[in-house]
Design a protein around this motif. Sequence first.
Motif, PDB file in Angstrom:
ATOM      1  N   UNK A 213       0.792  -1.424   0.151  1.00 21.94           N
ATOM      2  CA  UNK A 213       0.161  -0.003  -0.181  1.00 21.94           C
ATOM      3  C   UNK A 213       0.796   1.335  -0.104  1.00 21.94           C
ATOM      4  N   UNK A 214       2.014   1.244   0.912  1.00 17.70           N
ATOM      5  CA  UNK A 214       3.063   2.497   0.901  1.00 17.70           C
ATOM      6  C   UNK A 214       4.053   2.062   1.156  1.00 17.70           C
ATOM      7  N   UNK A 215       5.120   2.861   0.651  1.00 13.80           N
ATOM      8  CA  UNK A 215       6.596   2.850   1.043  1.00 13.80           C
ATOM      9  C   UNK A 215       6.928   3.984   1.139  1.00 13.80           C
ATOM     10  N   UNK A 216       7.120   4.115   2.923  1.00 15.37           N
ATOM     11  CA  UNK A 216       7.735   5.490   3.167  1.00 15.37           C
ATOM     12  C   UNK A 216       9.451   5.485   3.073  1.00 15.37           C
ATOM     13  N   UNK A 217       9.689   6.364   2.539  1.00 20.20           N
ATOM     14  CA  UNK A 217      11.309   6.485   2.184  1.00 20.20           C
ATOM     15  C   UNK A 217      12.055   7.719   2.868  1.00 20.20           C
ATOM     16  N   UNK A 218      13.076   7.514   3.578  1.00 26.31           N
ATOM     17  CA  UNK A 218      13.685   8.410   4.227  1.00 26.31           C
ATOM     18  C   UNK A 218      15.026   8.642   3.744  1.00 26.31           C
ATOM     19  N   UNK A 219      15.495   9.854   3.378  1.00 28.65           N
ATOM     20  CA  UNK A 219      16.912   9.990   2.690  1.00 28.65           C
ATOM     21  C   UNK A 219      16.810  10.047   1.296  1.00 28.65           C
ATOM     22  N   UNK A 220      15.698  10.679   0.904  1.00 20.69           N
ATOM     23  CA  UNK A 220      15.284  10.578  -0.624  1.00 20.69           C
ATOM     24  C   UNK A 220      16.321  11.830  -1.343  1.00 20.69           C
ATOM     25  N   UNK A 221      16.724  11.350  -2.633  1.00 18.60           N
ATOM     26  CA  UNK A 221      17.721  12.160  -3.222  1.00 18.60           C
ATOM     27  C   UNK A 221      17.002  12.344  -4.521  1.00 18.60           C
ATOM     28  N   UNK A 227      15.909   7.721 -12.242  1.00 20.22           N
ATOM     29  CA  UNK A 227      15.409   6.745 -13.199  1.00 20.22           C
ATOM     30  C   UNK A 227      14.461   5.747 -12.134  1.00 20.22           C
ATOM     31  N   UNK A 228      14.794   5.624 -11.215  1.00 16.83           N
ATOM     32  CA  UNK A 228      13.763   4.661 -10.607  1.00 16.83           C
ATOM     33  C   UNK A 228      12.296   5.245 -10.301  1.00 16.83           C
ATOM     34  N   UNK A 229      12.119   6.672  -9.900  1.00 13.27           N
ATOM     35  CA  UNK A 229      11.023   7.055  -9.915  1.00 13.27           C
ATOM     36  C   UNK A 229      10.312   7.248 -11.421  1.00 13.27           C
ATOM     37  N   UNK A 230      11.223   7.414 -12.454  1.00 14.37           N
ATOM     38  CA  UNK A 230      10.643   7.872 -13.647  1.00 14.37           C
ATOM     39  C   UNK A 230      10.001   6.366 -14.062  1.00 14.37           C
ATOM     40  N   UNK A 231      10.415   5.313 -13.866  1.00 15.87           N
ATOM     41  CA  UNK A 231       9.912   4.155 -14.231  1.00 15.87           C
ATOM     42  C   UNK A 231       8.728   3.819 -13.230  1.00 15.87           C
ATOM     43  N   UNK A 232       8.626   4.066 -12.113  1.00 14.32           N
ATOM     44  CA  UNK A 232       7.425   3.859 -11.409  1.00 14.32           C
ATOM     45  C   UNK A 232       6.170   4.855 -11.700  1.00 14.32           C
ATOM     46  N   UNK A 233       6.687   6.071 -12.233  1.00 18.12           N
ATOM     47  CA  UNK A 233       5.619   7.001 -12.444  1.00 18.12           C
ATOM     48  C   UNK A 233       5.045   6.389 -14.214  1.00 18.12           C
ATOM     49  N   UNK A 234       6.020   5.879 -14.921  1.00 21.54           N
ATOM     50  CA  UNK A 234       5.475   5.428 -16.188  1.00 21.54           C
ATOM     51  C   UNK A 234       4.348   4.090 -15.954  1.00 21.54           C
ATOM     52  N   UNK A 235       4.613   3.443 -15.055  1.00 18.33           N
ATOM     53  CA  UNK A 235       3.745   2.163 -14.629  1.00 18.33           C
ATOM     54  C   UNK A 235       2.736   2.558 -13.600  1.00 18.33           C
ATOM     55  N   UNK A 236       2.443   3.961 -13.184  1.00 17.67           N
ATOM     56  CA  UNK A 236       1.456   4.303 -12.337  1.00 17.67           C
ATOM     57  C   UNK A 236       1.384   3.791 -10.860  1.00 17.67           C
ATOM     58  N   UNK A 237       2.874   3.638 -10.405  1.00 16.98           N
ATOM     59  CA  UNK A 237       3.180   3.355  -9.224  1.00 16.98           C
ATOM     60  C   UNK A 237       3.642   4.143  -8.346  1.00 16.98           C
ATOM     61  N   UNK A 238       3.872   5.364  -8.743  1.00 11.02           N
ATOM     62  CA  UNK A 238       4.657   6.363  -7.957  1.00 11.02           C
ATOM     63  C   UNK A 238       3.717   6.834  -6.922  1.00 11.02           C
ATOM     64  N   UNK A 239       2.433   6.600  -7.153  1.00 10.55           N
ATOM     65  CA  UNK A 239       1.612   7.169  -5.879  1.00 10.55           C
ATOM     66  C   UNK A 239       1.789   6.360  -4.407  1.00 10.55           C
ATOM     67  N   UNK A 240       2.405   5.029  -4.548  1.00 15.86           N
ATOM     68  CA  UNK A 240       2.672   4.315  -3.494  1.00 15.86           C
ATOM     69  C   UNK A 240       3.839   4.866  -2.652  1.00 15.86           C
ATOM     70  N   UNK A 241       4.481   5.914  -2.947  1.00 23.78           N
ATOM     71  CA  UNK A 241       5.754   6.397  -2.529  1.00 23.78           C
ATOM     72  C   UNK A 241       5.604   7.447  -1.679  1.00 23.78           C
ATOM     73  N   UNK A 242       5.845   7.477  -0.159  1.00 25.84           N
ATOM     74  CA  UNK A 242       5.805   8.712   0.443  1.00 25.84           C
ATOM     75  C   UNK A 242       7.079   9.183   1.225  1.00 25.84           C
TER      76      UNK A 242
END
Length: 383
Positions: A213-221, A227-242
């Motif tokens: 449901x959620x991935x809480x991520x500390x230490x984001x750069x 590139x990782x977030x671009x792939x998630x956005x392309x597959x509509x999975x970016x909304x899981x990341x906080x």
Amino acid sequence: MATQPVGEASQQLWDETLSRLFNLSTSTVRRNTELESRVADLELELSVWKQAHAVAVEANERDTRVHNVQLAALNRQISNLDGFKNNNNALILCIINGDEFVFNRDLLHQGYQGGRTAAQRLTQAIAEQLAGEEIHVFGRLSFWITIYLNRSDLTEDIVGNGICTQEQFHDFLSGFTQASPRFSIIDVGNNKDALEAKIKEYIQIYAYFPQTLRIFFGGYDPVAYMSTLSALEKDQMLGKLVVLYTSHTHEGNNERPNVFTLPRMILDGLFLSEKLSRAPKKLAPLSTGPFSAVTTNGGLISPQSPPRPPGRPIDPSLPLHKQNPPPCNEFYLMTCSKGVGVCKYSHDYNLTSDQLVSLANNAKKAPCNWLKNGTINPLSVYS
């Protein structure tokens, strides 16, 4: 006694009255000018504050709209995944770059108990965040925390900055991991790229799990993980990341390029607000073996042979090279390549420090067999 004529007295009264009126008029005009200037300044300041307020309101509304869109997209993803509906173990994950996100000094100073307290407070903060979101959950939640860090360098930095002692930090890590079987701290070693690679792989794998449901991520750069977030956005999975922030990191992040508008969660009082300065690395002293008196006049000392049992004494009436047989240079200064029984020189003498110095000086006058055979670099033996 003479009296002032009535006409003159009346004239003097009028003059004084007119003078007072003139002074009053001048003061009134001056005061009115000052007030008008002050009103103009206040109107300008009010205009600035109104503009700033409007910008803040607009930004907040924009973030709210983005969050709602992402939340709606996430709920659609969840509701459309039949596999998720049949699985009652929804995952809430938290992954932290421990080199960038360091717990605060009060918790670290408490050692083991501080680690358990940090785990409880982080769990509670994420639970409160989830409680305020309208996420459809079909069963119970399973919460996991994974922290990747370079344990040795981070320990040096924490101790070097006076945050806590080495023992307190190690006890803190133990307390954190023992707070729950689902809480893990993984030492990646002295390699920043390897640490970031593991975090990327973690996010890329678990974001596609239908149970997540959620991935809480500390230490984001935003640069390192673009590139990782671009792939998630392309597959509509970016909304899981906080993204987890402190107020300090949130402010500092405004200066860095960020092409993704991610949901964020502010955590104050749990992590250090300042970034740790790198502790200077201490070089270990060079060990010269049991014969520390041996010198090479600026060159590197040759390898020493292993400790030897007491042997026969040197004949003091003869120089070392006249002994019968002479002592083996390779054995006493390095390691004999031939070994006992094959080497024609002796390995049995009990040499003093002065005799070892003399042996080393004599060895410089003629290259040893290792040097002649090209086994070692001459610069490592002679100065």
